[in-house]
Design an enzyme around this catalytic site. Structure first.
Site, mmCIF file in Angstrom:
data_model
loop_
_atom_site.group_PDB
_atom_site.id
_atom_site.type_symbol
_atom_site.label_atom_id
_atom_site.label_comp_id
_atom_site.label_asym_id
_atom_site.label_seq_id
_atom_site.Cartn_x
_atom_site.Cartn_y
_atom_site.Cartn_z
ATOM 1 N N CYS A 1 35.833 41.984 43.692
ATOM 2 C CA CYS A 1 35.734 43.287 43.530
ATOM 3 C C CYS A 1 34.017 43.489 43.683
ATOM 4 O O CYS A 1 33.531 43.374 44.873
ATOM 5 C CB CYS A 1 35.873 43.812 41.823
ATOM 6 S SG CYS A 1 35.734 45.586 41.704
ATOM 7 N N HIS B 1 41.281 42.986 41.119
ATOM 8 C CA HIS B 1 41.167 41.749 40.170
ATOM 9 C C HIS B 1 42.209 41.163 39.981
ATOM 10 O O HIS B 1 42.880 41.424 39.019
ATOM 11 C CB HIS B 1 40.593 42.385 38.887
ATOM 12 C CG HIS B 1 39.306 43.065 38.615
ATOM 13 N ND1 HIS B 1 38.095 42.392 38.218
ATOM 14 C CD2 HIS B 1 38.721 44.292 39.134
ATOM 15 C CE1 HIS B 1 37.019 43.101 38.487
ATOM 16 N NE2 HIS B 1 37.238 44.172 38.760
ATOM 17 N N GLU C 1 42.412 38.158 38.913
ATOM 18 C CA GLU C 1 42.303 37.127 37.559
ATOM 19 C C GLU C 1 43.040 38.115 36.466
ATOM 20 O O GLU C 1 43.473 37.037 35.524
ATOM 21 C CB GLU C 1 40.779 36.784 37.229
ATOM 22 C CG GLU C 1 39.986 37.927 36.571
ATOM 23 C CD GLU C 1 39.587 39.427 37.442
ATOM 24 O OE1 GLU C 1 39.907 39.085 38.600
ATOM 25 O OE2 GLU C 1 39.031 40.206 36.764
#
Ligand code: MN
Length: 250
Positions: free
Chosen positions: A114, A218, A220
């Site tokens: 990002c 994202h 994660e």
């Protein structure tokens, strides 16, 4: 969990800063994703005094630039601040830039998420849209609302690319937590995924023997269960392990 062996690569992760509370912070999902992918996460404070990051970076086999609620200072790419520019965190900008210089010099594998991808692009001489809704016609919603885990929009991935391989196809759905995006690409970077409105959603490095991957979403967040997200972290950690052992890229 088995005791970590020295073969496991050490991955430096830049944290975030809350200037009002004078506090560093980071969601647990980043270090967890690295650990579960076989790496050893090491959180890096945003200390830009000469020598600090150089010394810390000697420990590292890879650099993970996390996302950030703030925006890259447009001064870094030669623009005046747009009225919709968000908060700017100079310590974070400077830390990421110093780490990127070190990573480029040592060919340390880079995974940039990002804001991290946007900073990677600026580091390589590229520019950003400072605010997609007011600068790009017919742009879709990239600052999703509601659940932050939700996969908000599709991406089209370049055929026969590493990313398509990791995604298991040339399309995927991703979350979207950004109001900025890459405008002009920086040097030695190539776009490999786009949203339907043309916004760049992923880039790779083009230099031999240097693994560089940036994603605008994202991974994660959903790395606890989503195979595509896990594949990204696993591949990055594997590249860092190869770098640790002095082996060439796969
Ligand atoms: Mn998006």
């Amino acid at each position: 969990m088995p005791a970590p062996s020295t073969k496991r690569p050490i991955i430096g992760i830049t944290v975030r800063i809350d200037p009002d509370k004078d506090t560093y912070h980071l969601r647990t999902t980043y270090p967890r994703a690295i650990l579960h992918a076989g790496g050893i996460p090491l959180l890096i404070p945003l200390l830009t005094e000469p020598g600090y990051l150089d010394t810390i970076a000697q420990l590292l086999d890879g650099v993970l630039l996390s996302g950030n609620p703030g925006d890259v200072d447009p001064f870094r790419y030669g623009q005046a601040p747009h009225v919709a520019l968000g908060a700017v965190h100079p310590e974070r900008d400077e830390t990421d830039l110093q780490l990127l210089r070190i990573a480029d010099a040592r060919r340390l594998p880079i995974f940039a998420i990002c804001y991290g991808m946007q900073m990677l692009n600026v580091h390589r001489g590229g520019t950003l849209f400072q605010d997609l809704p007011s600068q790009v016609e017919n742009v879709m919603q990239h600052q999703q609302r509601g659940s932050f885990r939700r996969l908000a929009h599709g991406i089209q991935i370049e055929q026969n690319s590493l990313l398509a391989n990791l995604a298991g196809g040339v399309t995927a759905r991703v979350n979207s937590h950004h109001h900025q995006a890459i405008d002009e690409l920086g040097r030695d970077l190539r776009a490999v995924a786009w949203a339907a409105d043309g916004v760049i959603e992923a880039v790779v490095g083009t230099q031999p023997n240097h693994f560089v991957l940036g994603v605008q979403w994202h991974p994660e967040i959903n790395a606890d269960h989503d195979p595509f997200s896990q594949a990204l972290f696993k591949h990055f950690v594997a590249e860092a392990a190869r770098h640790r052992q002095g082996l060439p890229l796969e």
